[in-house]
Design an enzyme around this catalytic site. Structure first.
Site, short mmCIF file in Angstrom:
data_model
loop_
_atom_site.label_atom_id
_atom_site.label_comp_id
_atom_site.label_asym_id
_atom_site.label_seq_id
_atom_site.Cartn_x
_atom_site.Cartn_y
_atom_site.Cartn_z
N ASP A 154 -9.64 -4.08 -5.23
CA ASP A 154 -9.08 -3.18 -4.22
C ASP A 154 -9.76 -1.81 -4.30
O ASP A 154 -9.79 -1.18 -5.35
CB ASP A 154 -7.58 -3.03 -4.46
N HIS B 242 -7.99 -5.05 -1.12
CA HIS B 242 -6.78 -4.47 -0.56
C HIS B 242 -6.11 -5.37 0.48
O HIS B 242 -4.89 -5.37 0.61
CB HIS B 242 -7.12 -3.11 0.08
N SER C 87 0.85 -1.19 0.00
CA SER C 87 0.00 0.00 0.00
C SER C 87 0.89 1.24 0.00
O SER C 87 1.66 1.45 -0.93
CB SER C 87 -0.96 -0.03 1.19
#
Length: 681
Positions: free
Chosen positions: A618, A653, A533
């Site tokens: 995501d 995610h 991320s």
């Protein structure tokens, strides 16, 4: 196998008189045949290029799985007359939720998530919240991985689901005292910003609830919760730099929410309730590392707040717990967690003793006011997590559970953890936590995996990992770089790693890498780096700036197209991030962000071996960011080192939802590293 080659269609981004040519902007067309075809080509290429490691992946998966106690049970916690806990069964991916009556000890199965997940490639159960009369359970379900939860309610007496299915919620639910009213937060359907609080009456099931609050400022998100005392329902609006709270009595669900303290720029605060006072953790009056204040229930404006725990420039306050006789404060000094216990009557004030060089400790599920027992969790890089019950009066402690490691050869004493300090270019000392198997460490040149994140003030504490043993037992050193952008060394550590100081995050990580090489822990040929991320942004930045330091990179769901994403306010989470990264609609922010944006700073040079992973659904970092990044890296890299890209077409995610699928993802990454080291088993 032939390299995937993405077609190039020039697209011009223009801002502040500056043009950027983006040949891969077309990948934003979700579900377009050419986009799906490209992702499939990359997945096929990954499969072909790693086929020789398939046995290693399976071996690692079985090895890690073998260390798990598959029929495990969590430590029960007491709430409103019932003990709640989960169980995992052999061969099953999801938990069973149970409770037992404190008086009768009768056990009830509340949810079998394995059964609920049947027929779904992805399944996330979250937010279980029990009504005050113990008869109903609200919960949320996500079947795509985009963190868009559908609110559902179950009658725990009959086992039947009520006719409730409210979509697009955040997964957090709060009962009023009437056992009929639920408060929850919904998301904007386009940006997924949590911006509206609703009130839902079970006695009025023919709607999706009544709007009670809407957060109109696009840089704020909002959520709703009940105080631990169960007496107040609170709505909190938060941005990176400012908070605002509203409240009602939980037994008056139809009352109008009352403003606690209006938002002010750079005034952060959170509120808890105890007896006749509200307690506030805040940065008021320049308390950079926060302090704890209190105020009577009827005087909530900040002029009435009085100091309880004063601000300390050397100590970051992180949380606090309220008990009948004690205040428990969680803070951080010199990077290490502390738990302070202070009696309300002034008879005692002390810290729990922790003597490891690097460790993690935090308070657990403490839901009872009238108790002297404190639950906390302790672990380190070498020590499995333990749930501990501590009597704050007698100071006796009892270990309720230690994370089991199903491996007869595992002995914590065979591993060494330590903390070392690198020096950043500006002279700042940056801490690094390390762990390795003592007998495997060489004086020079060990394979070493360095992890980093460094954003949002999120602190990555040193923690024990069953899976990580598979690397340590094969001679790897594992390290965490506690770089600026987190709060490891206090709030200023965060402030010095965001906005116009963001580059400190990257140069800190590079300095840590160079230090580990210089001190003989590893070498350029054996150093690997990992981040996901915002940590994926870190990976992209450091390989643009210092690719020669690393043999391999793991980059998961990476946020790499910083400028384009932050200019698009239709993308989830963008506007709420302006106080973290900057607003590129302003020229100075645009130019600074452009200077480090991994996608924009790709150049013709040798890059290390790279494995990039993402999830098609995501909602935090859209799939096209890593897809575009990989395509551009393929176009620009000047060597033949590996560049692999794998998209999980079923997840978001956080990756796969089941515990076994999650372990397979870890095995996939470890196999990539071990293969680069020539370790085949």
């Amino acid at each position: 196998m032939k390299l995937p080659v993405a077609k190039k269609i020039p697209h011009v981004h223009e801002k502040h008189g500056h043009q950027r040519i983006d040949h891969y902007n077309w990948m934003r067309e979700r579900d377009a045949p050419e986009v799906l075809s490209y992702l499939e080509q990359e997945n096929d290429y990954y499969d072909a290029m790693t086929a020789h490691t398939d046995d290693l992946k399976e071996s690692l998966f079985q090895e890690i799985k073998g260390r798990l106690k598959e029929d495990d049970e969590s430590v029960p916690y007491l709430f409103n007359g019932y003990w709640y806990y989960t169980k995992m069964e052999v061969g099953e991916s999801y938990p069973y939720y149970y409770r037992r009556n404190d008086a009768t000890q009768k056990e009830e199965l509340l949810f079998n998530v394995n059964e609920m997940a049947q027929g779904h490639d992805f399944y996330k159960f979250t937010g279980m919240n029990i009504s005050p009369d113990n008869k109903l359970a609200a919960f949320g379900i996500d079947t795509k991985g985009r963190r868009e939860y559908t609110l559902m309610v179950k009658n725990l007496e009959t086992g039947e689901l009520l006719d409730v299915a409210v979509p697009l919620t955040t997964g957090g639910y709060t009962w009023a005292a009437d056992n009929n009213t639920l408060f929850f937060t919904r998301k904007d359907p386009e940006t997924l910003r949590a911006n509206r609080i609703f009130k839902y009456k079970l006695t009025n099931p023919d709607n999706d609830g009544e709007l009670v609050f809407e957060e109109e400022d696009e840089i704020y998100n909002c959520f709703v919760y009940k105080t631990l005392s169960q007496e107040f329902i609170m709505i909190k609006s938060s941005s990176t730099l400012s908070d605002e709270v509203r409240f009602i009595k939980s037994n008056q669900p139809d009352a109008d929410f009352q403003l606690f303290q209006e938002r002010e720029k750079e005034l952060e605060y959170s509120v808890a309730h105890y007896k006749d006072h509200f307690f506030i953790m805040t940065n008021k009056d320049g308390a950079t590392n926060f302090k704890i204040m209190q105020t009577p229930l009827h005087l909530t404006e900040k002029e009435n707040w009085e100091d309880l725990i004063a601000h300390d420039n050397d100590v970051l306050l992180e949380d606090f717990n309220l008990f009948e006789k004690f205040l428990v404060v969680s803070d951080r000094f010199n990077g290490l967690n502390r738990i302070r216990i202070k009696a309300w009557d002034g008879t005692s004030d002390y810290f729990l003793p922790f003597d490891n060089e690097t460790y993690t400790a935090y308070t657990g599920a403490n839901l009872q006011f009238d108790t002297t027992k404190l639950r906390y969790v302790y672990n380190s890089l070498t020590t499995p997590a333990s749930v501990i019950e501590f009597d704050m009066e007698t100071r006796e402690k009892k270990v309720l559970k230690t994370q089991p490691v199903e491996d007869a050869d595992f002995d914590p004493s065979n591993y060494t953890s330590q903390r070392v300090w690198a020096t950043a270019p500006d002279g700042t000392k940056v801490p690094i936590s390390l762990v390795y198997k003592t007998s495997m460490k060489k004086e020079t040149g060990n394979p070493l995996l360095l992890y980093g994140y460094g954003s949002y003030g999120a602190t990555i504490d040193p923690y024990f990992s069953i899976a990580r043993l598979s690397l340590l037992n094969r001679g790897f050193i594992y390290a965490i770089a506690h770089i600026r952008g987190g709060e490891y060394l206090g709030r200023t550590w965060y402030e010095d790693g965001k906005m116009f100081k963001k580059r400190n995050t990257f140069t800190d990580f590079i300095a840590c890498s160079e230090h580990l090489i210089k001190e003989g822990y590893t070498s350029n040929e054996q150093l690997y780096a990992s981040g996901g991320s915002a940590g994926g942004l870190l990976m992209g930045a450091v390989i643009n700036m210092a690719p020669q330091l690393y043999n391999g990179i793991l980059s998961a769901v990476p946020f790499v197209d910083v400028v384009s994403t932050m200019l698009d306010d239709t993308i989830p989470l963008t506007t709420g991030e302006y106080d973290e990264w900057g607003n590129p609609n302003h020229k100075d922010s645009y130019e600074y962000m452009l200077s480090y944006s991994p996608y924009d700073q790709i150049k013709e040079q040798d890059y290390p071996n790279i494995l990039v992973t993402t999830g098609y659904h995501d909602s935090q970092v859209q799939y096209w960011e890593p897809a575009k990044w990989v395509a551009r890296l393929r176009e620009s890299k000047t060597n033949d080192k590996l560049l692999l890209f794998k998209t999980d077409m079923k997840s978001g995610h956080s990756g796969a939802s089941g515990r076994y699928d999650a372990l397979k993802e870890v095995a996939l990454e470890y196999a990539f590293l071990l293969d680069l080291e020539g370790i085949t088993d």
